[in-house]
Design a protein around this motif. Sequence first.
Motif, PDB file in Angstrom:
ATOM      1  N   GLY A   9       0.912  -1.334  -0.240  1.00  0.00           N
ATOM      2  CA  GLY A   9       0.176  -0.150   0.002  1.00  0.00           C
ATOM      3  C   GLY A   9       0.951   0.973   0.266  1.00  0.00           C
ATOM      4  O   GLY A   9       0.557   2.562   0.194  1.00  0.00           O
ATOM      5  N   ALA A  10       2.018   1.059  -0.444  1.00  0.00           N
ATOM      6  CA  ALA A  10       3.363   2.349   0.178  1.00  0.00           C
ATOM      7  C   ALA A  10       3.195   2.960  -1.188  1.00  0.00           C
ATOM      8  O   ALA A  10       4.200   3.910  -1.235  1.00  0.00           O
ATOM      9  N   TRP A  11       2.265   2.795  -2.958  1.00  0.00           N
ATOM     10  CA  TRP A  11       2.781   3.878  -3.596  1.00  0.00           C
ATOM     11  C   TRP A  11       1.886   4.746  -3.593  1.00  0.00           C
ATOM     12  O   TRP A  11       1.906   5.991  -4.923  1.00  0.00           O
ATOM     13  N   LEU A  12       1.632   5.108  -2.310  1.00  0.00           N
ATOM     14  CA  LEU A  12      -0.077   6.429  -2.738  1.00  0.00           C
ATOM     15  C   LEU A  12       0.042   6.998  -1.067  1.00  0.00           C
ATOM     16  O   LEU A  12       0.454   5.900  -0.502  1.00  0.00           O
ATOM     17  N   GLY A  13       0.025   7.901  -1.134  1.00  0.00           N
ATOM     18  CA  GLY A  13      -0.658   8.673   0.384  1.00  0.00           C
ATOM     19  C   GLY A  13      -1.874   7.734   0.605  1.00  0.00           C
ATOM     20  O   GLY A  13      -2.453   6.869   0.089  1.00  0.00           O
ATOM     21  N   ASP A  55      -5.037  -5.876   4.803  1.00  0.00           N
ATOM     22  CA  ASP A  55      -5.856  -6.327   4.469  1.00  0.00           C
ATOM     23  C   ASP A  55      -5.763  -6.526   2.535  1.00  0.00           C
ATOM     24  O   ASP A  55      -4.586  -7.475   2.854  1.00  0.00           O
ATOM     25  N   GLY A  56      -6.213  -6.684   1.735  1.00  0.00           N
ATOM     26  CA  GLY A  56      -6.134  -7.196   0.281  1.00  0.00           C
ATOM     27  C   GLY A  56      -6.598  -8.775   0.672  1.00  0.00           C
ATOM     28  O   GLY A  56      -6.600  -9.779   1.290  1.00  0.00           O
ATOM     29  N   PRO A  57      -6.327  -9.649  -0.467  1.00  0.00           N
ATOM     30  CA  PRO A  57      -7.070 -11.057  -0.631  1.00  0.00           C
ATOM     31  C   PRO A  57      -5.975 -12.173   0.728  1.00  0.00           C
ATOM     32  O   PRO A  57      -6.750 -12.931   0.680  1.00  0.00           O
ATOM     33  N   PHE A  58      -4.995 -12.171   0.522  1.00  0.00           N
ATOM     34  CA  PHE A  58      -4.181 -12.811   1.435  1.00  0.00           C
ATOM     35  C   PHE A  58      -3.248 -12.251   2.936  1.00  0.00           C
ATOM     36  O   PHE A  58      -3.008 -12.699   4.032  1.00  0.00           O
ATOM     37  N   GLY A  59      -4.341 -10.977   3.365  1.00  0.00           N
ATOM     38  CA  GLY A  59      -3.201 -10.145   4.153  1.00  0.00           C
ATOM     39  C   GLY A  59      -3.953 -10.508   5.942  1.00  0.00           C
ATOM     40  O   GLY A  59      -4.894 -11.607   6.083  1.00  0.00           O
ATOM     41  N   ALA A  60      -2.601 -10.545   6.274  1.00  0.00           N
ATOM     42  CA  ALA A  60      -2.883 -10.771   8.099  1.00  0.00           C
ATOM     43  C   ALA A  60      -3.119 -12.639   7.987  1.00  0.00           C
ATOM     44  O   ALA A  60      -3.677 -13.708   8.434  1.00  0.00           O
ATOM     45  N   PHE A  61      -2.114 -12.689   6.751  1.00  0.00           N
ATOM     46  CA  PHE A  61      -2.302 -14.667   6.557  1.00  0.00           C
ATOM     47  C   PHE A  61      -1.641 -15.517   7.725  1.00  0.00           C
ATOM     48  O   PHE A  61      -2.284 -16.123   8.109  1.00  0.00           O
ATOM     49  N   SER A  62       0.145 -14.840   7.898  1.00  0.00           N
ATOM     50  CA  SER A  62      -0.138 -15.598   9.389  1.00  0.00           C
ATOM     51  C   SER A  62      -0.429 -15.875  10.253  1.00  0.00           C
ATOM     52  O   SER A  62      -0.320 -16.832  10.786  1.00  0.00           O
ATOM     53  N   VAL A  63      -0.395 -14.400  10.553  1.00  0.00           N
ATOM     54  CA  VAL A  63      -1.367 -14.913  12.467  1.00  0.00           C
ATOM     55  C   VAL A  63      -2.521 -15.890  11.813  1.00  0.00           C
ATOM     56  O   VAL A  63      -3.592 -16.083  13.131  1.00  0.00           O
ATOM     57  N   LYS A  64      -3.762 -15.397  10.818  1.00  0.00           N
ATOM     58  CA  LYS A  64      -4.669 -16.565  10.450  1.00  0.00           C
ATOM     59  C   LYS A  64      -4.171 -17.494  10.737  1.00  0.00           C
ATOM     60  O   LYS A  64      -5.555 -18.342  11.481  1.00  0.00           O
ATOM     61  N   ARG A  65      -3.455 -17.837  10.498  1.00  0.00           N
ATOM     62  CA  ARG A  65      -2.698 -19.948   9.913  1.00  0.00           C
ATOM     63  C   ARG A  65      -2.466 -20.519  11.541  1.00  0.00           C
ATOM     64  O   ARG A  65      -2.807 -21.263  12.151  1.00  0.00           O
ATOM     65  N   LEU A  66      -1.716 -19.004  12.372  1.00  0.00           N
ATOM     66  CA  LEU A  66      -1.410 -19.484  13.768  1.00  0.00           C
ATOM     67  C   LEU A  66      -3.107 -19.682  14.446  1.00  0.00           C
ATOM     68  O   LEU A  66      -2.795 -20.791  15.428  1.00  0.00           O
ATOM     69  N   GLY A 118       4.491  -4.383  10.633  1.00  0.00           N
ATOM     70  CA  GLY A 118       3.745  -4.241   9.947  1.00  0.00           C
ATOM     71  C   GLY A 118       1.853  -3.934  10.387  1.00  0.00           C
ATOM     72  O   GLY A 118       1.340  -4.598  11.319  1.00  0.00           O
ATOM     73  N   MET A 119       1.282  -3.522   9.350  1.00  0.00           N
ATOM     74  CA  MET A 119      -0.093  -4.096  10.071  1.00  0.00           C
ATOM     75  C   MET A 119      -0.721  -5.455  10.046  1.00  0.00           C
ATOM     76  O   MET A 119      -2.374  -5.256  11.086  1.00  0.00           O
ATOM     77  N   GLU A 120      -0.488  -6.486   9.637  1.00  0.00           N
ATOM     78  CA  GLU A 120      -0.515  -7.735   9.927  1.00  0.00           C
ATOM     79  C   GLU A 120      -0.980  -7.481  12.083  1.00  0.00           C
ATOM     80  O   GLU A 120      -1.198  -8.586  12.323  1.00  0.00           O
ATOM     81  N   LEU A 121       0.248  -7.370  12.435  1.00  0.00           N
ATOM     82  CA  LEU A 121       0.567  -7.348  13.545  1.00  0.00           C
ATOM     83  C   LEU A 121      -0.639  -6.458  14.971  1.00  0.00           C
ATOM     84  O   LEU A 121      -1.317  -6.719  15.439  1.00  0.00           O
ATOM     85  N   SER A 122      -1.867  -5.479  13.764  1.00  0.00           N
ATOM     86  CA  SER A 122      -2.635  -4.925  14.540  1.00  0.00           C
ATOM     87  C   SER A 122      -3.940  -6.138  14.296  1.00  0.00           C
ATOM     88  O   SER A 122      -4.777  -6.272  15.881  1.00  0.00           O
ATOM     89  N   GLU A 123      -3.725  -6.982  13.673  1.00  0.00           N
ATOM     90  CA  GLU A 123      -4.573  -8.389  13.838  1.00  0.00           C
ATOM     91  C   GLU A 123      -4.718  -9.425  15.183  1.00  0.00           C
ATOM     92  O   GLU A 123      -5.809  -9.771  15.519  1.00  0.00           O
ATOM     93  N   ILE A 124      -3.231  -9.538  15.249  1.00  0.00           N
ATOM     94  CA  ILE A 124      -3.044 -10.032  16.064  1.00  0.00           C
ATOM     95  C   ILE A 124      -3.453  -9.522  17.437  1.00  0.00           C
ATOM     96  O   ILE A 124      -4.047  -9.930  18.396  1.00  0.00           O
ATOM     97  N   ASP A 125      -2.677  -8.347  17.615  1.00  0.00           N
ATOM     98  CA  ASP A 125      -2.835  -7.348  18.908  1.00  0.00           C
ATOM     99  C   ASP A 125      -3.940  -7.007  18.963  1.00  0.00           C
ATOM    100  O   ASP A 125      -4.957  -6.532  20.454  1.00  0.00           O
TER     101      ASP A 125
END
Length: 313
Positions: free
Chosen positions: A101-105, A219-230, A269-276
């Motif tokens: 998501g870092a191509w735009l503000g 977000d996105g189709p695979f967002g927060a993948f690893s923590v969801k798998r945990l 990054g933002m994946e952390l927001s989902e776990i914490d």
Amino acid sequence: MTPPVAVTPYPISIFENTKAKTQSSEPASKWTNFTFNPIRESTVSRAMTSRYFEDLNKYAESDVVIIGAGSCGLSAAYILAKQRPDLKIAIIEAGVAPGGGAWLGGQLFSAMVMRKPAEKFLDEIEVPYEDEGDYVVVKHAALFTSTLMSKVLRFPNVKLFNATTVEDLITRKDPATGEIRIAGVVTNWTLVSMHHDDQSCMDPNTINCPIIISTTGHDGPFGAFSVKRLVSMGNIERLGGMRGLDMKAAEDAIVKRTREVVPGLVVGGMELSEIDGANRMGPTFGAMALSGVKAAESVLEVFDLRKKQNDEE
Ligand code: AHZ
């Protein structure tokens, strides 16, 4: 008074080879007899495939795998690759275009805001900015992302596998404690990963490694993948779930809590927001860069131990 701007004469000459001759009455130009060096199609094919499959072979055993090439993953890759040129670092990015998501503000605007002290990371990668006191502004988010990416990709110890999705984690159970350690990633072409529901028998590939950094965003189709798998494999009970937007609280929380979540898996990054259950920060990117720095440091703190465990298998 504004100093006069130096104007480069057109056309810009990048070729010294100007021995053009022409039969016509047109005046000879350096493009008249222009031609590329010869090539056969199979040479192009082999130039690509030999390198790609050599890389797949080389990185099948990596030292660090970074999942997701967004602002956090690329920042982590930069620090790790620079500090430890001895480590083989594979970046797996689901998208064809890395950068997340870092191509735009925010709201598809151009400028990228970073709160201090994240400008130190911009100084490190030589991205210019306007200093606004407590925060700085890069004139276009794409300037940050393209500069960071070009630096990361130049490191000889980094390989980016884009258009490739991490669709599972490799795990090992400690026979003494029963504790699960993450010991690699399961990958597939993203286009294949997206068709598991309508095509069968599309088995994946694997990469073994002692430690992984997961920065798959929220977000996105695979967002927060690893923590969801945990959660689905029972390593953690449930996700905290990302909370509403609070820039001040969110950025500090994400950087401070970037850590090895389970043995072998650092999350940033933002994946952390989902776990914490942390707040989101919206369009301010300092926490992504510094979470990447902290993720790299977290890897280096445990690397020797995880490598030893990995080698003992
Ligand atoms: O394609 C994804 C993106 O490039 C990639 N990715 C996700 N799942 C993957 C998987 N395998 C391989 N299973 C995967 N790649 O991960 C990248 C994540 O980048 P991002 O920019 O979405 O995440 P980030 O945490 O680096 O930056 C978040 C930026 C945001 S969102 C936000 C808010 O809404 O509050 N604020 C900020 C700063």
